[in-house]
Design a protein around this motif. Structure first.
Motif, PDB file in Angstrom:
ATOM      1  N   ILE A 194       0.831  -1.203   0.000  1.00 56.39           N
ATOM      2  CA  ILE A 194       0.000   0.000   0.000  1.00 56.39           C
ATOM      3  C   ILE A 194       0.865   1.252   0.000  1.00 56.39           C
ATOM      4  O   ILE A 194       1.874   1.333   0.710  1.00 56.39           O
ATOM      5  CB  ILE A 194      -0.942   0.000   1.223  1.00 56.39           C
ATOM      6  N   LEU A 195       0.471   2.232  -0.814  1.00 55.15           N
ATOM      7  CA  LEU A 195       1.106   3.547  -0.827  1.00 55.15           C
ATOM      8  C   LEU A 195       0.126   4.549  -0.231  1.00 55.15           C
ATOM      9  O   LEU A 195      -1.060   4.545  -0.572  1.00 55.15           O
ATOM     10  CB  LEU A 195       1.481   3.954  -2.253  1.00 55.15           C
ATOM     11  N   ILE A 196       0.619   5.404   0.654  1.00 51.56           N
ATOM     12  CA  ILE A 196      -0.211   6.430   1.280  1.00 51.56           C
ATOM     13  C   ILE A 196       0.212   7.793   0.749  1.00 51.56           C
ATOM     14  O   ILE A 196       1.397   8.135   0.762  1.00 51.56           O
ATOM     15  CB  ILE A 196      -0.078   6.402   2.813  1.00 51.56           C
ATOM     16  N   CYS A 197      -0.757   8.572   0.277  1.00 56.59           N
ATOM     17  CA  CYS A 197      -0.464   9.908  -0.244  1.00 56.59           C
ATOM     18  C   CYS A 197      -1.312  10.928   0.508  1.00 56.59           C
ATOM     19  O   CYS A 197      -2.536  10.971   0.358  1.00 56.59           O
ATOM     20  CB  CYS A 197      -0.746   9.973  -1.741  1.00 56.59           C
ATOM     21  N   LEU A 214       0.735  13.818  10.272  1.00 55.53           N
ATOM     22  CA  LEU A 214       0.023  13.071  11.306  1.00 55.53           C
ATOM     23  C   LEU A 214      -0.965  12.080  10.691  1.00 55.53           C
ATOM     24  O   LEU A 214      -1.135  10.960  11.195  1.00 55.53           O
ATOM     25  CB  LEU A 214      -0.709  14.034  12.250  1.00 55.53           C
ATOM     26  N   ALA A 215      -1.614  12.492   9.597  1.00 54.08           N
ATOM     27  CA  ALA A 215      -2.551  11.595   8.917  1.00 54.08           C
ATOM     28  C   ALA A 215      -1.807  10.404   8.320  1.00 54.08           C
ATOM     29  O   ALA A 215      -2.282   9.261   8.378  1.00 54.08           O
ATOM     30  CB  ALA A 215      -3.304  12.353   7.828  1.00 54.08           C
ATOM     31  N   VAL A 216      -0.625  10.661   7.746  1.00 51.79           N
ATOM     32  CA  VAL A 216       0.189   9.584   7.177  1.00 51.79           C
ATOM     33  C   VAL A 216       0.617   8.611   8.270  1.00 51.79           C
ATOM     34  O   VAL A 216       0.545   7.386   8.103  1.00 51.79           O
ATOM     35  CB  VAL A 216       1.431  10.164   6.467  1.00 51.79           C
ATOM     36  N   GLU A 217       1.052   9.157   9.401  1.00 47.01           N
ATOM     37  CA  GLU A 217       1.506   8.314  10.509  1.00 47.01           C
ATOM     38  C   GLU A 217       0.370   7.434  11.033  1.00 47.01           C
ATOM     39  O   GLU A 217       0.553   6.234  11.278  1.00 47.01           O
ATOM     40  CB  GLU A 217       2.047   9.195  11.631  1.00 47.01           C
ATOM     41  N   ARG A 218      -0.823   8.025  11.187  1.00 46.56           N
ATOM     42  CA  ARG A 218      -1.971   7.273  11.714  1.00 46.56           C
ATOM     43  C   ARG A 218      -2.413   6.179  10.737  1.00 46.56           C
ATOM     44  O   ARG A 218      -2.661   5.040  11.129  1.00 46.56           O
ATOM     45  CB  ARG A 218      -3.126   8.233  11.997  1.00 46.56           C
TER      46      ARG A 218
END
Length: 245
Positions: free
Chosen positions: A3-6, A11-15
């Protein structure tokens, strides 16, 4: 799944990263905006992209359009605090739409549903939907040494295939893309015409047809000195289109 998070909010990326890991999946990369996401998707080929919508440089909706042209294409799940984008997201063929703050159970449900489809199946479904809707991009994304370059369709003179890559000749030079001439021809049928098995030329820059030798023809391209060969097979259709200019 990979999975890639953009998301442009750390903080949203960390969560999200923490929840994805807890659910048994792997975060292969994180990006801060759409252009970076396109680059990382081509590099890491994730199964799923968790994509924010409102971001600098390139927002999530435009990014999703470019991701849909990749092969294999990842499944896109929008993660946003703005529910007014839901309809647009659905129309973009996203596989999910999660409102922030995202509950772990909601994320698990979406990822569980996607796990049932293999990456190849997701790619085939997306490509079929794209062809049926004939959605046209406004730009071509190319990976170069400078990063991801976005070339407006109206600035492209022609596409020229060479083995597994296609050269995009445009106003500022040329780049290579990993797409097929057949797919480009289908997507931009109203803007480009095939003149040879390895070439598509923009109708906007088509400047004329000339006979060179023993029945062989070539076309002139407005603003360029180079000329492109026309095959006998594609000559009748080219002449017909030129008569309608």
């Amino acid at each position: 799944m990979d999975i890639l998070i953009c998301d442009d909010e750390p903080l949203a990326v960390e969560r999200l990263s923490r929840m994805v890991t807890q659910l048994g999946h792997q975060v292969v990369a994180t990006a801060q905006h759409g252009i970076e996401a396109i680059d990382y998707v081509q590099q890491y080929e994730p199964d799923v992209v968790l994509l924010d919508i409102k971001m600098p440089e390139m927002d999530g909706l435009i990014c999703a359009q470019h991701l849909s042209a990749l092969n294999p294409m990842p499944a896109v799940v929008f993660c946003t605090a703005y529910d007014e984008h839901a309809l647009t997201a659905i129309q973009s063929q996203a596989k999910g739409y999660l409102l922030k703050p995202i509950a772990k159970a909601e994320l698990q449900e979406v990822l569980d549903n996607l796990t049932k489809l293999t990456q190849a199946q997701v790619s085939q479904l997306e490509q079929k939907e794209n062809m049926e809707k004939q959605a046209q991009r406004q730009q071509i994304a190319a990976k170069t040494y400078r990063g991801i370059e976005l070339i407006p369709i109206e600035n492209i003179y022609y596409f020229l295939a060479d083995q597994k890559y296609v050269t995009v000749r445009h106003k500022n030079g040329s780049v290579l893309i990993d797409e097929t001439l057949k797919d480009l021809e289908q997507e931009f049928a109203n803007k480009f015409i095939r003149i040879h098995r390895n070439a598509l030329i923009s109708l906007d820059y088509l400047d004329g047809l000339e006979l060179v030798a023993s029945g062989q023809y070539q076309v002139r391209c407005r603003e360029l000195e180079e000329k492109l060969a026309v095959s006998r097979r594609h000559l009748p259709m080219l002449r017909e289109r030129m008569q309608n200019f």
